[in-house]
Design an enzyme around this catalytic site. Sequence first.
Site, PDB file in Angstrom:
ATOM      1  N   LEU A 152     -95.925 -16.087 -74.453  1.00 49.50           N
ATOM      2  CA  LEU A 152     -97.126 -15.252 -74.475  1.00 49.50           C
ATOM      3  C   LEU A 152     -98.351 -16.101 -74.780  1.00 49.50           C
ATOM      4  O   LEU A 152     -99.423 -15.902 -74.208  1.00 49.50           O
ATOM      5  CB  LEU A 152     -96.977 -14.160 -75.541  1.00 49.50           C
ATOM      6  CG  LEU A 152     -98.187 -13.252 -75.768  1.00 49.50           C
ATOM      7  CD1 LEU A 152     -98.472 -12.408 -74.534  1.00 49.50           C
ATOM      8  CD2 LEU A 152     -97.950 -12.357 -76.984  1.00 49.50           C
ATOM      9  N   ALA A 191     -96.726 -24.391 -82.535  1.00 53.80           N
ATOM     10  CA  ALA A 191     -95.686 -23.399 -82.196  1.00 53.80           C
ATOM     11  C   ALA A 191     -96.122 -22.598 -80.985  1.00 53.80           C
ATOM     12  O   ALA A 191     -97.266 -22.689 -80.535  1.00 53.80           O
ATOM     13  CB  ALA A 191     -95.436 -22.487 -83.391  1.00 53.80           C
ATOM     14  N   GLN A 192     -95.192 -21.819 -80.455  1.00 55.30           N
ATOM     15  CA  GLN A 192     -95.514 -20.883 -79.385  1.00 55.30           C
ATOM     16  C   GLN A 192     -94.794 -19.571 -79.632  1.00 55.30           C
ATOM     17  O   GLN A 192     -93.852 -19.511 -80.437  1.00 55.30           O
ATOM     18  CB  GLN A 192     -95.172 -21.448 -78.013  1.00 55.30           C
ATOM     19  CG  GLN A 192     -93.703 -21.602 -77.695  1.00 55.30           C
ATOM     20  CD  GLN A 192     -93.479 -22.286 -76.352  1.00 55.30           C
ATOM     21  OE1 GLN A 192     -94.226 -23.180 -75.953  1.00 55.30           O
ATOM     22  NE2 GLN A 192     -92.440 -21.871 -75.636  1.00 55.30           N
ATOM     23  N   VAL A 193     -95.251 -18.516 -78.964  1.00 54.17           N
ATOM     24  CA  VAL A 193     -94.719 -17.183 -79.236  1.00 54.17           C
ATOM     25  C   VAL A 193     -94.174 -16.553 -77.953  1.00 54.17           C
ATOM     26  O   VAL A 193     -94.671 -16.797 -76.851  1.00 54.17           O
ATOM     27  CB  VAL A 193     -95.797 -16.260 -79.852  1.00 54.17           C
ATOM     28  CG1 VAL A 193     -96.210 -16.769 -81.213  1.00 54.17           C
ATOM     29  CG2 VAL A 193     -97.013 -16.140 -78.941  1.00 54.17           C
ATOM     30  N   LYS A 205     -92.063 -16.232 -83.033  1.00 55.53           N
ATOM     31  CA  LYS A 205     -92.799 -17.498 -83.074  1.00 55.53           C
ATOM     32  C   LYS A 205     -91.832 -18.614 -83.424  1.00 55.53           C
ATOM     33  O   LYS A 205     -91.056 -18.509 -84.374  1.00 55.53           O
ATOM     34  CB  LYS A 205     -93.915 -17.416 -84.114  1.00 55.53           C
ATOM     35  CG  LYS A 205     -94.787 -18.659 -84.204  1.00 55.53           C
ATOM     36  CD  LYS A 205     -95.966 -18.419 -85.149  1.00 55.53           C
ATOM     37  CE  LYS A 205     -96.894 -19.616 -85.190  1.00 55.53           C
ATOM     38  NZ  LYS A 205     -98.075 -19.366 -86.063  1.00 55.53           N
ATOM     39  N   ASP A 221    -107.674 -20.591 -91.406  1.00 58.02           N
ATOM     40  CA  ASP A 221    -107.547 -21.087 -90.038  1.00 58.02           C
ATOM     41  C   ASP A 221    -108.087 -20.032 -89.077  1.00 58.02           C
ATOM     42  O   ASP A 221    -107.426 -19.630 -88.124  1.00 58.02           O
ATOM     43  CB  ASP A 221    -106.080 -21.415 -89.736  1.00 58.02           C
ATOM     44  CG  ASP A 221    -105.928 -22.321 -88.521  1.00 58.02           C
ATOM     45  OD1 ASP A 221    -106.924 -22.960 -88.127  1.00 58.02           O
ATOM     46  OD2 ASP A 221    -104.815 -22.394 -87.961  1.00 58.02           O
TER      47      ASP A 221
END
Length: 545
Positions: free
Chosen positions: A129, A135-137, A156, A291
């Site tokens: 997504l 990281a990636q989700v 995630k 962040d």
Amino acid sequence: MNLANLKRLYKIINTFLVYGLDEVLPHNGYTRPLRCWRKTLFWLRNKHKGLAFGVRLRLALQELGPVWIKLGQMLSTRRDLFPPEIADELALLQDQVDPFDGKLARAEIERALGGQLETWFDDFDENALASASIAQVHTAKFNASQPLAGQEVVLKVIRPNIQQVIDADLALMYRLAGWIPRLSAEGHRLRPVEVVREYEKTLRDELDLRREMANAIQLRANFENSPMLYVPQMYSDFCHKNVIVMERIYGIPVSDVATLEQNGTNMKLLAERGVQVFFTQVFRDSFFHADMHPGNIFVNPQHPEDPQYIGIDCGIVGRMNDHDKRYLAESFVAFFNRDYRRVAQMHVESGWTPADTNIDEFEQAFREVCELIFAKPLSEISFGHVLLNLFNVAREFNMQVQPQLVLLQKTLLYIEGLGRQLYPQLDLWDTAKPFLQNWLDEQMGVKAVLKTVKQKLPYWREHFAELPENVMDALQQQRVIAHQLIELNRKIQKKQHTVSKYYALLIGALVFISTLLQFQQLPGWLSAVFFTLSFIIWLLGLLMR
């Protein structure tokens, strides 16, 4: 420097040269050796001359990995410092980093959960997504075996083998930080090694997704039922060091100003609430999302007239102690009121500058800089430039950079960049000042006293029944102590009296002996006098004994 560090350093320089980033170096005596190395050791030429500089910068940072990507994310919010063609490109780093293979992501998730994804989830999408620097989700749904069957979720997962790249970059950063004090007299006051150490801590915290889960749970609790901020729910039973599962949210990216405006969003209120959310986190909760770049912030499309932020990715957070909060609040309010003497005093009282700093000179230095800033309308003042000018002044008075406030400073820059992007006329000072003044009143005025009493009441109520007994015990202890003091004093006096008697006896004896020794050398009548006196003193000493 080991072989791995040398290889990484070569990779960094090589990447900058391949994308032609060295073209921004000024032509002067300091850069001449670099240009010589460019033509000898690093003979690579710009391979992307057809691309705009902003595109090349984004591609270079993206190729170098997470540490550099995060630098680009911060710079993308500083639209007052960079032209749109650069800021817009850097903004793409927020959510358009190349993803890694979805099958590899599935394998990592299943390894962490200890079973096939189908055990708990349906409709797992191997196409990411979104993909970020660390990281990636991926999306999925809880299956019928779960209590929340049908609930859409996001999984995630940390990028595989990212740790080695981060270790190499951090090692280089530490080495560069160690060189800075040798290259500049200002280096020691900047405390670069401590700053890198603080940055390393936040970066490594982000590699442990369990921290993000805990941070998100706390932030969600702090803003429960708040119209200003919503934080997605975490499903702790499925959270591990490299994998977490959370509620999927739908929102408009805060950077998509056109869609927000089409949705009828109250842009002025949205910008102001961004400032309010930040100061609420800092001064009310002592816990803030650190962040807050555009890729981590969305806007709820419902009720655009009463806009609500949605915050994700809580891997990096900051904490404030009471001392730092009081310093910041008083310094901000003093600056708003142009009370430069108070600004100078707070720098000294906080320990940022030496205690022997000349306050009069310090105040005048702040006045000379700040009055030029206030020559502009407040809505046009850049908070980033204010911080830069204030720190430049303070450095002249031996100010040292405080690593514990690096996150706060960075987040303030994010907030200003986002707010001005949403509503260019945002008056950051006017929005923040009432909030800060109210906080100071609550901490230092009558409200603070009442709040302290209220907090102490349960303790007082719990121990009230013991009060008479405690008072009687205290009185009894006082009587015992008084009796002991009287007895001690009597013994001291007795001892002093005894010592005085012995002294008299000793003196008499000495005089008597000396008289005997000198008896043959003195006239008869004088020897008789000394003998009589010494005998009397010696006799008195015996009687006093």
